[in-house]
Design an enzyme around this catalytic site. Structure first.
Site, PDB file in Angstrom:
ATOM      1  N   ASP A  12      -1.248  -6.050  -0.538  1.00  0.00           N
ATOM      2  CA  ASP A  12      -1.346  -5.228   0.977  1.00  0.00           C
ATOM      3  C   ASP A  12      -2.984  -5.172   0.990  1.00  0.00           C
ATOM      4  O   ASP A  12      -3.591  -4.579   0.160  1.00  0.00           O
ATOM      5  CB  ASP A  12      -0.695  -3.933   1.039  1.00  0.00           C
ATOM      6  CG  ASP A  12       0.373  -4.127   2.110  1.00  0.00           C
ATOM      7  OD1 ASP A  12      -0.008  -4.900   3.194  1.00  0.00           O
ATOM      8  OD2 ASP A  12       1.395  -3.226   1.893  1.00  0.00           O
ATOM      9  N   ASP A  24       0.912  -1.259  -0.049  1.00  0.00           N
ATOM     10  CA  ASP A  24       0.039   0.090  -0.159  1.00  0.00           C
ATOM     11  C   ASP A  24       0.839   1.226  -0.162  1.00  0.00           C
ATOM     12  O   ASP A  24       0.444   2.402  -0.259  1.00  0.00           O
ATOM     13  CB  ASP A  24      -1.200  -0.113   1.023  1.00  0.00           C
ATOM     14  CG  ASP A  24      -0.548   0.067   2.578  1.00  0.00           C
ATOM     15  OD1 ASP A  24       0.866  -0.218   2.700  1.00  0.00           O
ATOM     16  OD2 ASP A  24      -1.125  -0.038   3.635  1.00  0.00           O
ATOM     17  N   GLU A  83       8.969  -4.338  10.568  1.00  0.00           N
ATOM     18  CA  GLU A  83       9.291  -3.046   9.943  1.00  0.00           C
ATOM     19  C   GLU A  83      10.021  -2.179  10.959  1.00  0.00           C
ATOM     20  O   GLU A  83       9.334  -1.801  12.391  1.00  0.00           O
ATOM     21  CB  GLU A  83       8.422  -2.449   9.327  1.00  0.00           C
ATOM     22  CG  GLU A  83       8.552  -1.202   8.540  1.00  0.00           C
ATOM     23  CD  GLU A  83       7.665  -0.454   7.629  1.00  0.00           C
ATOM     24  OE1 GLU A  83       6.804  -1.213   7.263  1.00  0.00           O
ATOM     25  OE2 GLU A  83       8.095   0.402   7.023  1.00  0.00           O
TER      26      GLU A  83
END
Ligand code: KIV
Length: 268
Positions: free
Chosen positions: A87, A48, A185
């Protein structure tokens, strides 16, 4: 020499067992997916981040299912041998199981083989249902960009003990819910290494240090065409911006100097 590409979800578990690292890049369109298709990179994430990279938004929040479906279909047309993960955009899995399943159906019909979604707390039932419907799910913890407004910016997560424990617990829960893989992440490398050791499923890092089972990068970041802002974890493999603007300037000079097109580039 070209390696055998990842072709299905089971390869992810095998690669972790064999300690064979997994490489993933993002792609959002057919021309870049065509180049990834010709490479040894294992899989493509239709992230995304398309909202930012392709549409110029400041965050991923404006991404919607229709946007992700368009990008997924474009990538799928060009990258037939790659494992494609799409995503689930902001809030598309927070509005009940049936609405999430509709979104998953749209993305799989567009060509994805798996979906990725951020976080876990409060949507465990949705993840369980998607996995139970035969759709591979990739989790995503740490800096989950859809929560940028809660985090107060794109900041490293898991630096204090409480936050680190929360992320480690979320990772465990996602494995128990049946995720086939997990993106970590922007978390400290030591925390990523610990989670990678504790999980049987492969971890895919971005800004999470060298000890994860694989890495993912945004294609435009590694090609050096993502503008001046470059997070610490990005490695630019080429200065794409300089190469591409140089090509444009040479074209411009040839047009203005009457050197393009030549006779061989013209019809008689
Ligand atoms: O959208 C995206 O590109 C991502 C990666 C950064 C993991 O989620």
């Amino acid at each position: 020499m070209r390696q055998v590409p990842v072709t299905n979800v089971r390869d992810f578990a095998r690669f972790k067992q064999d300690r064979r690292k997994i490489s993933i890049v993002t792609a959002y369109d057919s021309w870049s997916a065509h180049l990834v298709e010709r490479s040894n990179v294992d899989a493509i994430l239709i992230g995304d981040s398309a909202a930012m990279v392709m549409h110029g938004h400041r965050t991923t929040v404006p991404a919607a299912v229709a946007m992700m479906a368009l990008h997924t279909a474009a990538v799928a047309r060009a990258a037939g041998s790659k494992f494609l993960i799409a995503d689930m955009p902001f809030l598309s899995y927070r509005n009940g199981v049936s609405s999430a399943v509709r979104a998953v159906g749209t993305l799989l019909r567009s060509g994805a083989h798996a979906v990725k979604l951020e976080g876990v707390d409060g949507h465990e039932d949705v993840i369980r249902h998607i996995v139970g419907s035969g759709v591979p799910v990739m989790g995503h913890v740490g800096l989950t960009p859809q929560s940028v407004n809660e985090f107060g910016g794109f900041r490293v997560q898991g630096r204090d003990v409480e936050d680190a424990e929360k992320i480690a617990r979320q990772a465990q829960t996602l494995e128990q819910l049946g995720c086939f893989s997990l993106v970590l992440e922007c978390i400290p490398a030591q925390l990523a290494a610990r989670i990678t050791r504790e999980l049987a499923i492969p971890t895919i890092g971005i800004g999470a240090g060298p000890c994860t089972d694989g890495q993912v990068l945004v294609l435009q970041d590694l090609w050096g065409v993502a503008g001046d802002h470059s997070p610490r974890f990005v490695r630019r493999y080429i200065d794409g911006e300089a190469m591409l603007t140089d090509a444009l300037d040479r074209y411009d000079a040839d047009v203005k100097g009457g050197q393009f097109p030549s006779a061989s580039e013209s019809y008689s």
